[in-house]
Design a protein around this motif. Structure first.
Motif, PDB file in Angstrom:
ATOM      1  N   GLU A 538       0.830  -1.209   0.000  1.00  0.00           N
ATOM      2  CA  GLU A 538       0.000   0.000   0.000  1.00  0.00           C
ATOM      3  C   GLU A 538       0.866   1.261   0.000  1.00  0.00           C
ATOM      4  OE1 GLU A 538      -3.054   0.405  -0.461  1.00  0.00           O
ATOM      5  OE2 GLU A 538      -4.005  -1.534  -0.101  1.00  0.00           O
ATOM      6  N   TRP A 539       1.973   1.210   0.742  1.00  0.00           N
ATOM      7  CA  TRP A 539       2.875   2.364   0.711  1.00  0.00           C
ATOM      8  C   TRP A 539       3.495   2.536  -0.661  1.00  0.00           C
ATOM      9  CZ3 TRP A 539       4.076   6.856   2.452  1.00  0.00           C
ATOM     10  CH2 TRP A 539       5.290   7.450   2.070  1.00  0.00           C
ATOM     11  N   THR A 540       3.903   1.445  -1.276  1.00  0.00           N
ATOM     12  CA  THR A 540       4.509   1.520  -2.612  1.00  0.00           C
ATOM     13  C   THR A 540       3.534   2.151  -3.597  1.00  0.00           C
ATOM     14  OG1 THR A 540       5.755  -0.487  -2.101  1.00  0.00           O
ATOM     15  CG2 THR A 540       5.662   0.181  -4.407  1.00  0.00           C
ATOM     16  N   VAL A 541       2.305   1.724  -3.541  1.00  0.00           N
ATOM     17  CA  VAL A 541       1.275   2.269  -4.446  1.00  0.00           C
ATOM     18  C   VAL A 541       1.094   3.763  -4.189  1.00  0.00           C
ATOM     19  CG1 VAL A 541      -1.192   2.227  -5.010  1.00  0.00           C
ATOM     20  CG2 VAL A 541       0.073   0.081  -4.738  1.00  0.00           C
ATOM     21  N   GLU A 542       0.974   4.120  -2.934  1.00  0.00           N
ATOM     22  CA  GLU A 542       0.716   5.526  -2.588  1.00  0.00           C
ATOM     23  C   GLU A 542       1.903   6.413  -2.943  1.00  0.00           C
ATOM     24  OE1 GLU A 542      -1.666   7.767   0.998  1.00  0.00           O
ATOM     25  OE2 GLU A 542      -0.710   5.840   1.391  1.00  0.00           O
ATOM     26  N   TRP A 543       3.107   5.906  -2.686  1.00  0.00           N
ATOM     27  CA  TRP A 543       4.301   6.698  -3.001  1.00  0.00           C
ATOM     28  C   TRP A 543       4.445   6.877  -4.515  1.00  0.00           C
ATOM     29  CZ3 TRP A 543       7.383  10.076  -0.917  1.00  0.00           C
ATOM     30  CH2 TRP A 543       8.620  10.364  -1.496  1.00  0.00           C
ATOM     31  N   ASN A 544       4.242   5.826  -5.252  1.00  0.00           N
ATOM     32  CA  ASN A 544       4.352   5.931  -6.711  1.00  0.00           C
ATOM     33  C   ASN A 544       3.269   6.827  -7.291  1.00  0.00           C
ATOM     34  OD1 ASN A 544       6.654   4.365  -6.952  1.00  0.00           O
ATOM     35  ND2 ASN A 544       5.512   2.439  -7.124  1.00  0.00           N
ATOM     36  N   ALA A 545       2.101   6.826  -6.651  1.00  0.00           N
ATOM     37  CA  ALA A 545       1.029   7.719  -7.105  1.00  0.00           C
ATOM     38  C   ALA A 545       1.444   9.175  -6.920  1.00  0.00           C
ATOM     39  CB  ALA A 545      -0.252   7.425  -6.344  1.00  0.00           C
ATOM     40  N   TYR A 546       2.103   9.466  -5.823  1.00  0.00           N
ATOM     41  CA  TYR A 546       2.602  10.828  -5.617  1.00  0.00           C
ATOM     42  C   TYR A 546       3.671  11.173  -6.657  1.00  0.00           C
ATOM     43  CZ  TYR A 546       5.993  14.247  -4.094  1.00  0.00           C
ATOM     44  OH  TYR A 546       6.887  15.298  -4.092  1.00  0.00           O
ATOM     45  N   LEU A 547       4.614  10.247  -6.890  1.00  0.00           N
ATOM     46  CA  LEU A 547       5.681  10.516  -7.859  1.00  0.00           C
ATOM     47  C   LEU A 547       5.113  10.775  -9.249  1.00  0.00           C
ATOM     48  CD1 LEU A 547       8.440   7.917  -6.880  1.00  0.00           C
ATOM     49  CD2 LEU A 547       8.341  10.344  -6.308  1.00  0.00           C
ATOM     50  N   ALA A 548       4.011  10.102  -9.572  1.00  0.00           N
ATOM     51  CA  ALA A 548       3.402  10.285 -10.891  1.00  0.00           C
ATOM     52  C   ALA A 548       2.700  11.632 -11.016  1.00  0.00           C
ATOM     53  CB  ALA A 548       2.410   9.153 -11.161  1.00  0.00           C
ATOM     54  N   ALA A 549       2.312  12.226  -9.869  1.00  0.00           N
ATOM     55  CA  ALA A 549       1.613  13.512  -9.906  1.00  0.00           C
ATOM     56  C   ALA A 549       2.078  14.373  -8.743  1.00  0.00           C
ATOM     57  CB  ALA A 549       0.100  13.288  -9.843  1.00  0.00           C
TER      58      ALA A 549
END
Length: 579
Positions: A538-549
């Motif tokens: 869940e952290w990986t998903v959330e962190w990558n979502a931030y990096l994408a936007a």
């Protein structure tokens, strides 16, 4: 003022007594025989009896990486950044020691950083301005703030050693209340930080700050003032050996104190010239007789050069080197000096110090580069002083500090850092007495004195203020400055895979902020702080979502909130307060 009232107590418990048999420096300086001190029921009643480090002074040849570099830098500076640790890990130990022992350029003097001092324009130095009692309070605040700024920016041993000498050759700012003297004194300690101790002792003896602080300016023929002569022997050089009679020790006697006072007659301080000066008519010209502790030597009249003969006499005593090395050891390594440490570390280092003519840099190089220093028992065994706690947080966290161009803001923030350390019971420029901060001499508590019911909440409040997403606003006359901590940017600067993996991320921040390994349960707790009750991905998903936007405020706030919670919990651990 009775500067020695605090000495009239005994702090050595039963377990400490055996150590005191061969470590007289560990007694409370000036403690009277048979008297007892009231100690909190929660304080240590005996020194720790766990096994101590057994490494020798042989050059360390073990593994060298980020962990070892961090240990060295934590002790030698005021909190290494991740970049500094990695840079050191990429060099050899010898190269890192070269850098730490490099003497930096002399910093520009402090300036008026407060609009309250109207005698000097903001941004202009006051160090040679006429004395003005109406503004001394603000000038001393300026000096403390500036000194804190030097410590905050220093990547070398110089500032840690400047503070060491301040704790050794103590003079209290508020007691003397002369900012120009105080600046001269700090500048002297900094110049001599990595230099010759014998010469520093000579220079500090006639420094106007010390002449005023210990009454040397009142010392004259026919009416000797014994304050400085006593502290020179007991606290600055030979220390107290075993008691052999009323006021007499194996290292010095009352007669030696009286003789030293006579040697030092004739010196005064000048506010007009901001210096110490000698008046021959005030000097005792008789021959001064010293006891068997000093080989029954005498010092004849040498006028304004006579004080140097006294300093040479005390530095010729083997006990002086031993006393100084023990203090260095407690400053950089640990407070317990057992029989093995005394024999294998203290005595050889003292011999080296004497062989090197009392130049301190070679001794520091040997100690900090030794097997003993890097022994696992000596890692994470020091409780951070308040200054260490304040500075390391400000250095290791990504705090936005004011630029040098904004003098009021810069001095305002530095002044706040001084205040934070003060409420944690370490006021820069003002040790509590002539013996320095008790955490470095009072047995059996030593460093544990830094943590109590008052100071621990202050430490946590301070780090919480730095971590708060809204920042901390420092108000001062003429404006304000908001300290912001870019936690997201801090984590984003880590390797991509580390930032995206909650376990790797936690491990990386732990290695930066904590000197020892945490337990599996502690690591799991920190992981759960970052992603409460959620699987790691869940952290990986959330962190990558931030990096994408990264410009999406909602996505950034989501990771920012979690990272601040993690950092707050990590800095709230007991292990965070050790070095």
């Amino acid at each position: 003022m009775d500067r020695r009232a605090f000495f009239r107590k005994s702090v050595a418990g039963p377990a400490a007594a055996a150590e005191l048999d061969f470590l007289p420096a560990q007694t409370a300086p000036g403690a009277a025989s048979g008297e007892e001190e009231t100690v909190s029921k929660f304080a240590n009643r005996a020194l720790p009896d766990t096994a101590r480090a057994t490494g020798t002074l042989a050059a360390y040849t073990g593994p060298w990486g980020a962990a070892q570099a961090a240990h060295l830098l934590r002790r030698a500076t005021f909190g290494p950044t991740r970049a500094e640790i990695l840079a050191a890990a990429g060099k050899s130990l010898a190269q890192v020691l070269d850098g730490l022992l490099a003497v930096p350029a002399t910093p520009a003097p402090p300036v008026n950083g407060f609009q309250n001092d109207t005698s000097v324009p903001v941004g202009q130095s006051w160090v040679t301005a006429p004395f003005n009692n109406d503004f001394e309070y603000w000038r001393l605040r300026s000096l403390r703030a500036w000194w804190m700024g030097q410590q905050l920016q220093s990547p070398t041993l110089t500032e840690k050693m400047t503070l060491f000498w301040h704790n050794h050759f103590v003079a209290e700012f508020d007691d003397v209340f002369e900012s120009r003297y105080a600046y001269r004194y700090v500048a002297l300690l900094r110049r001599a930080a990595l230099g010759n101790i014998r010469q520093l002792a000579k220079d500090v003896t006639i420094e106007p700050m010390m002449l005023r602080y210990l009454g040397g300016n009142q010392n004259r023929v026919g009416a000797p003032n014994e304050n400085y002569g006593r502290e020179l022997l007991e606290l600055f050089t030979v220390g107290k050996g075993p008691l052999i009679g009323a006021g007499n020790y194996t290292t010095y006697t009352e007669a030696d104190v009286q003789a030293a006072a006579k040697v030092l007659t004739g010196w005064q301080d000048s506010r007009d010239n901001i210096n110490g000066f000698y008046t021959d008519s005030r000097h005792d010209k008789t021959t001064k007789q010293f006891s068997a502790a000093f080989g029954n030597k005498t010092i004849t009249n040498q006028g304004d050069q006579e004080y140097k003969a006294l300093v040479d006499l005390v530095f010729d005593q083997p006990s002086t080197a031993l006393f100084l090395v023990r203090k260095l050891y407690r400053w950089f390594v640990y407070y317990v000096i057992d029989a093995d440490t005394e024999q294998t570390i203290i005595q050889p280092l003292a011999a080296d110090l004497r062989q090197n003519g009392y130049n301190v840099a070679p001794v520091l190089r040997k100690l900090l580069g030794s097997q003993h220093f890097f022994d696992v028992q000596n890692v994470g065994c020091v409780i951070k002083s308040p200054l260490d706690a304040v500075l390391s947080a400000a250095r290791q966290l990504p705090v936005s500090l004011p630029p040098a161009s904004d003098v009021l803001a810069q001095y305002g923030v530095w002044d706040w850092l001084v205040d934070r350390a003060t409420v944690m019971q370490q006021k820069l420029g003002d040790p509590p007495n002539v013996a320095g901060w008790p955490a470095y001499w009072q047995t059996p508590e030593f460093y544990e004195m830094w943590i109590n019911a008052v100071t621990l909440p202050r430490r946590n409040q301070y780090t919480d203020q730095l971590i708060d997403a809204k920042g901390y606003t420092r108000y001062y006359t003429g404006g304000n400055y908001k300290l912001l901590t870019d936690i997201v940017g801090w984590v984003q600067a880590l390797p991509t895979a580390t930032a995206a993996d909650p376990n790797l991320l936690v491990g990386e921040l732990v290695r930066l902020l904590v000197p020892v390994e945490l337990t599996a349960n502690q690591l799991a707790f920190l992981n759960d702080t970052l992603i409460p009750g959620l699987p790691d991905f869940e952290w990986t998903v959330e962190w990558n979502a931030y990096l994408a936007a990264p410009t999406n405020a909602t996505k950034k706030a989501a990771v920012d909130t979690k990272l601040r919670a993690l950092t707050r919990q990590l800095m709230g651990l007991a292990e965070y307060h050790i070095s």
